[in-house]
Structure formats: C-alpha cells, structure tokens
Design an enzyme around this catalytic site. Structure first.
Site, PDB file in Angstrom:
ATOM      1  N   LYS A   1      58.291  -8.304  -8.896  1.00 28.36           N
ATOM      2  CA  LYS A   1      57.659  -8.807 -10.121  1.00 28.36           C
ATOM      3  C   LYS A   1      57.571 -10.320 -10.217  1.00 28.36           C
ATOM      4  O   LYS A   1      58.478 -11.046  -9.819  1.00 28.36           O
ATOM      5  CB  LYS A   1      58.440  -8.309 -11.331  1.00 28.36           C
ATOM      6  CG  LYS A   1      58.350  -6.806 -11.509  1.00 28.36           C
ATOM      7  CD  LYS A   1      57.105  -6.418 -12.237  1.00 28.36           C
ATOM      8  CE  LYS A   1      57.456  -6.126 -13.677  1.00 28.36           C
ATOM      9  NZ  LYS A   1      56.322  -5.766 -14.460  1.00 28.36           N
TER      10      LYS A   1
ATOM     11  N   GLU B   1      53.696 -14.992 -22.667  1.00 27.27           N
ATOM     12  CA  GLU B   1      54.115 -13.975 -23.633  1.00 27.27           C
ATOM     13  C   GLU B   1      54.947 -14.585 -24.764  1.00 27.27           C
ATOM     14  O   GLU B   1      54.793 -14.226 -25.935  1.00 27.27           O
ATOM     15  CB  GLU B   1      54.919 -12.873 -22.923  1.00 27.27           C
ATOM     16  CG  GLU B   1      54.034 -12.007 -22.036  1.00 27.27           C
ATOM     17  CD  GLU B   1      54.831 -11.071 -21.131  1.00 27.27           C
ATOM     18  OE1 GLU B   1      56.045 -10.902 -21.330  1.00 27.27           O
ATOM     19  OE2 GLU B   1      54.217 -10.513 -20.202  1.00 27.27           O
TER      20      GLU B   1
ATOM     21  N   SER C   1      62.035 -10.223 -12.289  1.00 27.59           N
ATOM     22  CA  SER C   1      62.699  -9.097 -12.923  1.00 27.59           C
ATOM     23  C   SER C   1      64.062  -8.891 -12.262  1.00 27.59           C
ATOM     24  O   SER C   1      64.214  -9.111 -11.065  1.00 27.59           O
ATOM     25  CB  SER C   1      61.830  -7.847 -12.758  1.00 27.59           C
ATOM     26  OG  SER C   1      62.634  -6.685 -12.841  1.00 27.59           O
TER      27      SER C   1
ATOM     28  N   HIS D   1      34.090  -7.049 -26.247  1.00 25.85           N
ATOM     29  CA  HIS D   1      34.878  -5.804 -26.329  1.00 25.85           C
ATOM     30  C   HIS D   1      35.747  -5.607 -25.087  1.00 25.85           C
ATOM     31  O   HIS D   1      36.055  -4.468 -24.723  1.00 25.85           O
ATOM     32  CB  HIS D   1      33.992  -4.574 -26.508  1.00 25.85           C
ATOM     33  CG  HIS D   1      32.902  -4.746 -27.527  1.00 25.85           C
ATOM     34  ND1 HIS D   1      33.069  -4.464 -28.863  1.00 25.85           N
ATOM     35  CD2 HIS D   1      31.637  -5.225 -27.398  1.00 25.85           C
ATOM     36  CE1 HIS D   1      31.942  -4.732 -29.513  1.00 25.85           C
ATOM     37  NE2 HIS D   1      31.062  -5.210 -28.646  1.00 25.85           N
TER      38      HIS D   1
END
Ligand code: ARG
Length: 458
Positions: free
Chosen positions: A282, A289, A276, A155
């Site tokens: 970043k 992704e 970024s 979980h």
C-alpha cells in the site's frame, strides 16, 4: 493578579476562575495587546490625560515586557485571568503607579475587540500568502500542460476531452476568488474599536482617530455598542476559510481518485504518502484524506460561532470569549492544509500517457462527431441520434469511434467523409475549443497571460 477585586468579599472559587479564564489561548495575541496599549498610552498623553513622563514610562515598560516575552525571559502563566490582566500587572510591577493609569478610558471589552482584529489582520495576510503559493504551483503545472490531454468528467463519467492545464485552471479560479474574499473582509473589518470603552464610550477626551491611525486602521468604529459586540468579521472569515477548505477538499478528492489503481492518473511523491501496517503493497493518500476530513472541523467553527452569536443581547457578553479558540483552530487548520496541499501538488507526477489514453476512451469525442454532421448540414438533433447509434455499435464491438471504417460511417449516414477522422481526433477536439475560458491551446495561452499578470501584481 485580578483587575476587579474591589467589590468582592470572597475569593473566586478555583473552578470558576479556571472556567472563566482565557489566558491559555488569548496569550496568542500578547504582541497585539501590547501594541494596542502603547498606542492608547501615546494618545492619552497627546490629549493631556496622562503626562509625557508617564507615557514614556508606560511605553518603555510595555516594550520591555514584549522583549522579555519574546526572549523567553518572561513566562505567561495561568494565575492571570487573561493576557490583558497579565500585561497590566507586569507593567505595574515594573513601573509602579504610572502603570495604573494605562487603563484610563479603556475597558477589556474594547481592548479584546482591538486585539482580535489586529491578530486576525495579520493572519489574513498569512493565509493569503499561502493561497498565492498554491496559485503559483497551479500556474506552473498549467504552463507545462496546455497540450496534456485528459478526460473531462460530468457525473464522474467521461464527458469531453480537456487538458490538464484546463482542469488545474478551474482550481486557479477557485483559489483566486478565495483571495478576493479575504481582501474584502480585511477592508471591511479595518476600523478601530479602541476607545469604545465597555459599551458607551467614555467621558475622557480620547482622540480615537489618532489611535486608529497609529494602529493602521482606516478610522474609528462609529457605534461603541456595536464595536464591543461585533463578531461579524470573524464569521465572515470563518465562512471564507470554510470555502477554502471546500476547495481543498474537492482537490483532495480528485487526488485520491486519480491516485487510485483504477485511474492511475497521478503518482504521489513517497514523501507525501503513507503505508499500511499490514498490507506491504500500500501507498496511501493520507494527506489528501486528512485535508478532506479536516474540512468538517472548519465548517464546525463557522456554525459554532454563528450559534454562539445568535441570541446575544447588546452589547458585550462573555459568550463572545468563545470566538477565540475555534477561530484560532480554524486558521491553523487552513494554514497547514494549504501548505501541505501545495507541497503534495508540487511533488506529484502526472502520468501523461494514461491521462491521454483515458481521454481517448469513453467516447469523449462523440459531441464533436455530432458537430461534424451539423457542419455537413444535418440538424443537431438528428446528428445526435446518428452518433448515438454509432456509439452503440462501437460498444458492441468494443472499439472507439475512430476505429469505425468509413463504410460503417456511411452506412448510417452518407454525409460522412474521410475528414471525419481528423474532426474527431483528440487534438482537434481540444484545440478547436477556443471560446474564452475553453481548453483549446489558443484560448489557454490568453488566460495564462492574464494569470501571469495577476501573480505579478497581487
Ligand atoms: N477574555 C475576554 C474575551 O475574550 C476579554 C473581555 C473580558 N471582558 C469582560 N467584561 N469580562 O472576551
């Protein structure tokens, strides 16, 4: 240019031609098309359907076409409907009348079924090789990390401590199954449709066993209608590719979570991260992704082909031409995702200290503390309750179980003794778990031996 002008009195409308044509994508298998035609010509000569001289002309003509395409001396152009028309027209241009005999006893329906199978067979091997590289990377990470402790989750909540070797081993199992699936598909699909004609075989005395043998198949297909309309193996392949993507996507998701500031379990290599345009600090896991994102595209191909096939009456229908672009796209997607995921995994750094200190937090040793009491003769259900109460005390005090004093332990249950601390230490919690498949070092070493053998032999 056309293979079928005879019964028509008008030119094909240009839009119809464009819509119908497949050369922009089926040129991908020009090698397979030529290879299949060479086998067909050899068989026709062996059966006395064409002469040996004609066969020689056809075979050398086809070989010269192949060479010229490969050298860039012959361009595949889109005034031809498909790769089959292109090759046949070029052959006739080069060798004249003998070339017109190549298509004897053959239809584009069995020809395209053959080409696609030949192409897919090679692509399955390419995907399999990439899976094997992935397994090798995972194996090396495992070997070095049999004692790198980290939290195991259920979980997404810390559950019990495991090792990095154990966690990576789960992915080893997944990609190992993926290879088995591909190999099953290859075995099942490896029967040759050539010689099935348009749908009903042919009256020429073709030797289908012979062409099957020449092309490396296990034998000829046994029903000519099924041969030209079977796309099961592509659906199976797309399903196997979807499962590979599902595995890659789960791995990517973990990499994304582990790479976050909050977790800090890993650091992605600069070469496999992106920045970024506005936020200078970043370093983003775009590759992971994208792999996660492209999974939808491969699932889409599977559902698309299933849907295309569901309403088709026997035998060949042009709908089936739709099998190609989406299958090619799915294969290319999976290949690039596997290659990149492998590199990303290979180059990323695991922050072992953070992994270990994270394993210590979150009461991952609570089950072991309960088991400790069981060994002292207390029924598990009671010990579960006792440890639960101690966990609550720890949460209130902001400490972990091993920071409680022996007095505090004893005040809840007199069975606790000094050896509780050893029983709930991270090392004990992991290394005592030695059932087959468990994270304990002893159990893991056995599994690593099996994996080593597997990688040597497959
Ligand atoms: N381009 C076609 C395909 O991919 C080849 C078979 C054409 N057969 C036909 N009867 N039009 O399915």
């Amino acid at each position: 240019m056309k293979l079928w002008g005879g019964r028509f009195t008008k030119e094909t409308n240009q839009l119809v031609f464009n819509f119908n044509s497949s050369i922009s994508f089926d040129q991908k298998f020009f090698r397979q098309d030529i290879g299949g035609s060479i086998a067909h010509a050899k068989m026709l000569a062996k059966q006395g359907i064409i002469t040996d001289e004609e066969k020689e002309l056809i075979v050398s003509g086809l070989q010269s076409i192949l060479e010229d395409i490969e050298n860039g001396n012959l361009e595949i152009t889109d005034e031809y409907e498909d790769i089959h028309s292109f090759v046949e027209s070029k052959l006739i241009e080069r060798i004249g009348d003998a070339g017109k005999k190549l298509h004897t006893g053959r239809s584009r329906n069995d020809q395209v079924a053959l080409d696609m199978k030949l192409y897919i067979r090679e692509e399955i091997d390419a995907v399999d090789n990439l899976l094997k590289s992935m397994l090798t990377t995972l194996f090396n990470i495992m070997k070095e990390n049999t004692e790198t402790f980290m939290p195991g989750f259920t979980h997404l909540q810390k559950a019990q401590p495991v090792t990095l070797a154990h966690h990576m081993g789960a992915y080893f199992e997944m990609f190992k199954r993926d290879r088995q699936r591909l190999s099953d598909i290859k075995t099942r699909m490896n029967i040759c449709p050539l010689g099935s004609g348009a749908l009903a075989g042919t009256t020429y005395p073709l030797d289908r066993e012979y062409t099957a043998m020449l092309l490396g198949f296990d034998g000829p297909t046994l029903n000519s209608m099924d041969s030209v309309s079977d796309r099961d193996y592509l659906i199976e392949l797309l399903s196997a590719l979807s499962i590979i993507m599902m595995h890659l996507s789960r791995l990517s998701e973990e990499i994304i979570i582990w790479n976050s500031n909050e977790y800090g379990f890993i650091e992605l290599d600069d070469a496999y991260s992106t920045g970024s345009s506005i936020m200078p600090q970043k370093k983003n896991p775009d590759i992971a992704e994208l792999v996660r994102g492209k999974t939808g595209r491969v699932y889409g191909a599977l559902v698309s082909l299933l849907t295309t096939m569901k309403g088709l009456p026997l035998a060949y229908n042009k709908d089936m031409q739709e099998d190609k672009e989406l299958t090619f796209d799915a294969i290319d997607t999976v290949k690039s995702c596997l290659a990149l995921s492998n590199e990303m995994l290979f180059t990323m750094k695991f922050n072992k200290n953070i992994l270990e200190s994270s394993a210590k937090k979150g009461f991952t040793n609570a089950t072991d503390a309960a088991d400790y009491l069981v060994n002292k003769g207390i029924p598990f259900r009671d010990s579960h309750g006792i440890i639960g109460r101690l966990v609550l005390t720890c949460i209130e005090k902001g400490i972990s179980l091993d920071e409680l004093s022996l007095e505090e332990y004893k005040s809840v249950c007199p069975a606790f003794e000094e050896d509780i601390y050893d029983a709930i230490s991270l090392t004990t919690c992991v290394n005592k778990r030695n059932t087959v498949g468990a994270p304990g070092k002893e159990a893991m070493e056995k599994v690593l031996k099996i994996y080593e053998e597997y990688l040597l032999n497959t």
